[in-house]
Design an enzyme around this catalytic site. Structure first.
Site, mmCIF file in Angstrom:
data_model
loop_
_atom_site.group_PDB
_atom_site.id
_atom_site.type_symbol
_atom_site.label_atom_id
_atom_site.label_comp_id
_atom_site.label_asym_id
_atom_site.label_seq_id
_atom_site.Cartn_x
_atom_site.Cartn_y
_atom_site.Cartn_z
ATOM 1 N N HIS A 206 0.851 -1.194 0.000
ATOM 2 C CA HIS A 206 0.000 0.000 0.000
ATOM 3 C C HIS A 206 0.884 1.242 0.000
ATOM 4 C CE1 HIS A 206 -2.940 3.011 1.314
ATOM 5 N NE2 HIS A 206 -3.890 2.154 0.964
ATOM 6 N N GLU B 182 0.582 4.159 1.285
ATOM 7 C CA GLU B 182 0.782 4.809 2.584
ATOM 8 C C GLU B 182 1.844 4.083 3.395
ATOM 9 O OE1 GLU B 182 -1.405 5.454 6.852
ATOM 10 O OE2 GLU B 182 -2.716 5.433 5.091
ATOM 11 N N SER C 251 -9.024 0.675 -2.538
ATOM 12 C CA SER C 251 -9.249 1.536 -1.365
ATOM 13 C C SER C 251 -9.292 0.673 -0.120
ATOM 14 C CB SER C 251 -10.560 2.315 -1.520
ATOM 15 O OG SER C 251 -10.933 2.925 -0.294
ATOM 16 N N SER D 118 -12.848 7.998 0.292
ATOM 17 C CA SER D 118 -12.396 8.652 -0.937
ATOM 18 C C SER D 118 -13.495 8.697 -2.001
ATOM 19 C CB SER D 118 -11.160 7.929 -1.492
ATOM 20 O OG SER D 118 -11.388 6.536 -1.592
#
Length: 345
Positions: A147, A149, A245, A290
């Site tokens: 991911h 992040e 997501s 999002s």
């Protein structure tokens, strides 16, 4: 499974038609959709287009939502995987998920103009990594491998951070001093799953330290709480969000764990399969952090056309009022060009 007070009140209401058939109901979670960090990131790109004109380059997806990405592409945004795909001297926006220091260095080497749209809550976790690395801790980062992040956060101190994704990863952890270990987390995880992993780590390292404040973002947590409040009443929970997501996918898991009979992740209303609606009375609807609310309204329209045409009941568990200021790189130029662009709403 216990029933929330809100759910109990709804169950006490008349839920049958005059013919004695179960009434079809739609429960709509609140809060849902855009969080402050996503709103800030999307507006940042929109205002960059307005202020500097296209093309505007964005490293990775600005947020993990197919509709948002495609809409911005139509307006002149070029999404790239890495900074070396951006022409030298051009403008590049870093996504809401954050980037490692090496990415900033690469951009500087290519003389790129940069706007950092990293969510402030992700930036907070980056600062925690730096703080604990300076204090010579081993940092166990709970998150999903690959991911963006996680890559950005781990990149703040790659020699001190170890990723813990699955239960079996806990056994692979190797620390220098069991008394100097701290856990941090990706901001978009399931709260319950994260704490399960923390408990597993504590079994190995009883002196494990926690972050100074919750790493899981308020919006992720709030959306999970709202789903839990209605899930036990739902034959089906539809989560609007994209496959990449993390927080949207967690909402499907949370719905099922909280008692929903079925749950599916969809980008658009036309992905709802008729078979999902067979024998269904109560449908719950929510969306990831999002997701613009226009997509949720399209789902409600779809349900209305398929028999769920009564009043939609909003299940409210929190009211979010947080807002973040735009990146400092933009604010000065916006004073000279204050016209607001039409948003992806």
């Amino acid at each position: 499974m216990s029933t929330s007070p809100q759910a109990a009140d709804r169950l006490d209401q008349d839920t049958t038609t005059p013919e004695g058939e179960p009434a079809k109901r739609v429960l709509l979670a609140k809060p849902r959709g855009y969080c402050a960090g996503v709103d800030r990131a999307v507006i940042t790109v929109e205002k960059a287009l307005e202020t500097y004109g296209p093309p505007v380059y964005v490293r990775k997806e600005i947020v993990h939502n197919k509709h948002v990405v495609e809409t911005l592409q139509e307006r002149g945004v070029i999404f790239v995987e890495e900074t070396d795909e951006v022409p030298e001297g051009a403008l590049v926006v870093f996504s809401a998920h954050g980037v490692a220091p090496v990415v900033h260095e690469e951009a500087k080497a290519r003389n790129l103009r940069t706007i950092d749209a990293t969510c402030p809550l992700v930036t907070k976790v980056h600062k925690e990594v730096n703080r604990f690395a300076r204090d010579d801790y081993d940092i166990l980062l709970i998150g999903h491998e690959g991911h963006e992040e996680v890559e950005g956060t781990a990149g703040e101190a790659p020699d001190r951070v170890q990723l813990v994704d699955k239960p079996e990863d806990v056994d692979k952890v190797n620390v220098r001093d069991p008394n100097k270990v701290v856990w941090l987390s990706q901001t978009t995880l399931s709260v319950d799953e994260t704490m399960e992993r923390v408990d597993q780590i504590k079994d190995r390292f009883p002196d494990l330290q926690a972050p100074p404040s919750d790493d899981i973002c308020y919006a992720t947590s709030n959306r999970q709480v709202a789903v839990k409040a209605m899930a036990a009443e739902c034959d089906l929970v539809l989560v609007v969000g994209s496959e990449n997501s993390s927080n949207s996918k967690r909402l499907v898991e949370v719905a099922l764990q909280a008692g929903a009979s079925d749950s599916h992740l969809i980008d658009y209303a036309d992905q709802i399969e008729d078979s999902w609606l067979e024998g269904v009375t109560t449908v719950g609807v929510t969306s990831g952090a999002s997701v613009p609310d226009v997509l949720v309204m399209q789902v409600l329209d779809h349900l209305s056309q398929h028999g769920w045409d009564g009043e939609v009941e909003e299940v409210t568990t929190a009211n979010e009022k947080i807002q973040f200021s735009l990146p400092k790189e933009l604010r000065k130029d916006l004073k000279e060009n204050p016209n607001a662009p039409k948003g992806v709403r």
